[in-house]
Write a protein that holds these residues in place. Structure first.
Motif, PDB file in Angstrom:
ATOM      1  N   ALA A 252       0.822  -1.210   0.000  1.00  0.00           N
ATOM      2  CA  ALA A 252       0.000   0.000   0.000  1.00  0.00           C
ATOM      3  C   ALA A 252       0.855   1.259   0.000  1.00  0.00           C
ATOM      4  O   ALA A 252       0.527   2.258  -0.653  1.00  0.00           O
ATOM      5  CB  ALA A 252      -0.935  -0.009   1.205  1.00  0.00           C
ATOM      6  N   MET A 253       1.975   1.226   0.733  1.00  0.00           N
ATOM      7  CA  MET A 253       2.841   2.399   0.830  1.00  0.00           C
ATOM      8  C   MET A 253       3.349   2.847  -0.531  1.00  0.00           C
ATOM      9  O   MET A 253       3.621   4.022  -0.744  1.00  0.00           O
ATOM     10  CB  MET A 253       4.020   2.102   1.767  1.00  0.00           C
ATOM     11  CG  MET A 253       4.949   3.269   1.999  1.00  0.00           C
ATOM     12  SD  MET A 253       6.211   2.928   3.256  1.00  0.00           S
ATOM     13  CE  MET A 253       7.149   1.631   2.439  1.00  0.00           C
ATOM     14  N   GLY A 254       3.471   1.915  -1.476  1.00  0.00           N
ATOM     15  CA  GLY A 254       3.977   2.250  -2.801  1.00  0.00           C
ATOM     16  C   GLY A 254       2.916   2.683  -3.785  1.00  0.00           C
ATOM     17  O   GLY A 254       3.242   2.972  -4.947  1.00  0.00           O
ATOM     18  N   GLN A 255       1.631   2.747  -3.352  1.00  0.00           N
ATOM     19  CA  GLN A 255       0.540   3.099  -4.260  1.00  0.00           C
ATOM     20  C   GLN A 255       0.326   4.610  -4.306  1.00  0.00           C
ATOM     21  O   GLN A 255       0.716   5.340  -3.381  1.00  0.00           O
ATOM     22  CB  GLN A 255      -0.745   2.413  -3.813  1.00  0.00           C
ATOM     23  CG  GLN A 255      -0.637   0.906  -3.666  1.00  0.00           C
ATOM     24  CD  GLN A 255      -0.280   0.220  -4.965  1.00  0.00           C
ATOM     25  OE1 GLN A 255      -0.935   0.423  -5.978  1.00  0.00           O
ATOM     26  NE2 GLN A 255       0.767  -0.598  -4.935  1.00  0.00           N
ATOM     27  N   PRO A 256      -0.332   5.108  -5.361  1.00  0.00           N
ATOM     28  CA  PRO A 256      -0.666   6.534  -5.407  1.00  0.00           C
ATOM     29  C   PRO A 256      -1.641   6.904  -4.291  1.00  0.00           C
ATOM     30  O   PRO A 256      -2.363   6.059  -3.756  1.00  0.00           O
ATOM     31  CB  PRO A 256      -1.326   6.703  -6.785  1.00  0.00           C
ATOM     32  CG  PRO A 256      -0.945   5.487  -7.562  1.00  0.00           C
ATOM     33  CD  PRO A 256      -0.753   4.382  -6.575  1.00  0.00           C
ATOM     34  N   GLU A 257      -1.681   8.186  -3.967  1.00  0.00           N
ATOM     35  CA  GLU A 257      -2.655   8.681  -2.995  1.00  0.00           C
ATOM     36  C   GLU A 257      -4.059   8.642  -3.592  1.00  0.00           C
ATOM     37  O   GLU A 257      -4.232   8.879  -4.787  1.00  0.00           O
ATOM     38  CB  GLU A 257      -2.313  10.119  -2.571  1.00  0.00           C
ATOM     39  CG  GLU A 257      -0.978  10.273  -1.875  1.00  0.00           C
ATOM     40  CD  GLU A 257      -0.961   9.678  -0.466  1.00  0.00           C
ATOM     41  OE1 GLU A 257      -2.038   9.283   0.022  1.00  0.00           O
ATOM     42  OE2 GLU A 257       0.128   9.598   0.121  1.00  0.00           O
TER      43      GLU A 257
END
Length: 285
Positions: A252-257
């Motif tokens: 999740a940390m690597g996904q877009p906002e």
């Protein structure tokens, strides 16, 4: 062999999944699946012979809880940023040496047990990982061949992480890695004879049925052999210790906002080829 432990938390019994998919009771043969068993060649040979004979009693798996596949874990050593694609998605340079941190052994739960979202958490994240279980004491190991000889088996691990606690609250990563239930492990401990190449394993993870991670241990920056060799230069690894070897891209940390961090009610499923599948429902702590 596929070894596992079944039954209520804290009262698991040793078991084996045979080639036909039948669950077999090992409690009349060995006291547990743990470091002592993995270090005992004679005991492992007895288990293999009993499995081959077909004489082990079958267990009714209906409604039977699967616990962590190894008991009495001494320590859980973790390797961060160990996949090229994961380092890239987080904006980090690939590390020159393995990034090492710890999880407490009491974070380990069964592969289908509930995962608790910590109080005040807003950034609980998922990470499918290959876990290496040590079967021989590893101390200042010199070669990759010797390192792999210290491996007692492989398993699926879910390195659940709380990113705000880990990164934004100061200090080390430990606060975001050691929350209760943050290391589901299993379902099986698969012995090395069934994993001829630990660098050729596919890893996948789904959240609410949507595929989020789809990687391969071939993308590891530091191989399993190098991780075991490297860690043994700084600490002694004992039979029953666990090493979580890192996660591929797709967290999740690597996904877009807005980043799709986990919430209570979410369901996470994960698997590694040949090592089995996990499923956890998230609930509030």
């Amino acid at each position: 062999m596929k070894l596992l432990r079944v039954g209520p938390a804290g009262a698991e019994r040793p078991a084996l999944l045979d080639a036909a998919g039948t669950l077999r009771d090992l409690s009349g043969l060995v006291p547990d699946v743990d470091g002592a068993l993995l270090a005992d060649d004679a005991a492992l040979d007895r288990v293999r012979a009993a499995a081959a004979s077909g004489e082990l009693p079958a267990l009714d798996s209906a409604g039977l809880r699967v616990g962590p596949p190894v008991g009495r874990i001494g320590k859980v050593v973790c390797i961060g940023l160990n996949y090229h694609d994961h380092a890239a998605e987080t904006g980090a340079e690939p590390p020159a040496e393995p990034v090492v941190f710890f999880k407490a052994a009491d974070t380990v739960v069964g592969p289908h047990d509930t995962v608790l979202v910590p109080r005040r958490s807003t950034k609980t994240d998922w990470e499918v990982e290959l876990a290496v279980v040590i079967g021989r004491t590893a101390r200042y190991v010199e070669s990759h061949e010797a390192a792999l000889a210290c491996v007692g088996g492989y398993a699926v691990a879910h390195d659940v992480s709380e990113r705000e606690f880990q990164i934004e609250r100061g200090g080390t990563w430990d606060k975001g890695k050691n929350c209760e239930t943050f290391n589901p492990l299993g379902p099986w401990l698969v012995t090395p004879d069934e994993v001829p190449d630990p660098q050729a394993l596919g890893l996948k993870l789904w959240v609410n049925g949507e595929l989020k991670q789809d990687g391969s241990t071939a993308d590891q920056i530091f191989s399993v052999a190098e991780v075991v060799r490297y860690v043994s230069q700084f600490m002694t690894l004992y039979p029953g210790d666990v090493i979580n070897t890192g996660t591929p891209a797709g967290v999740a940390m690597g996904q877009p906002e807005p980043k799709p961090y986990l919430r209570a009610g979410d369901v996470v499923e994960l698997e590694i080829g040949g090592l089995g599948r996990q499923r956890q429902e998230l609930k509030p702590a």
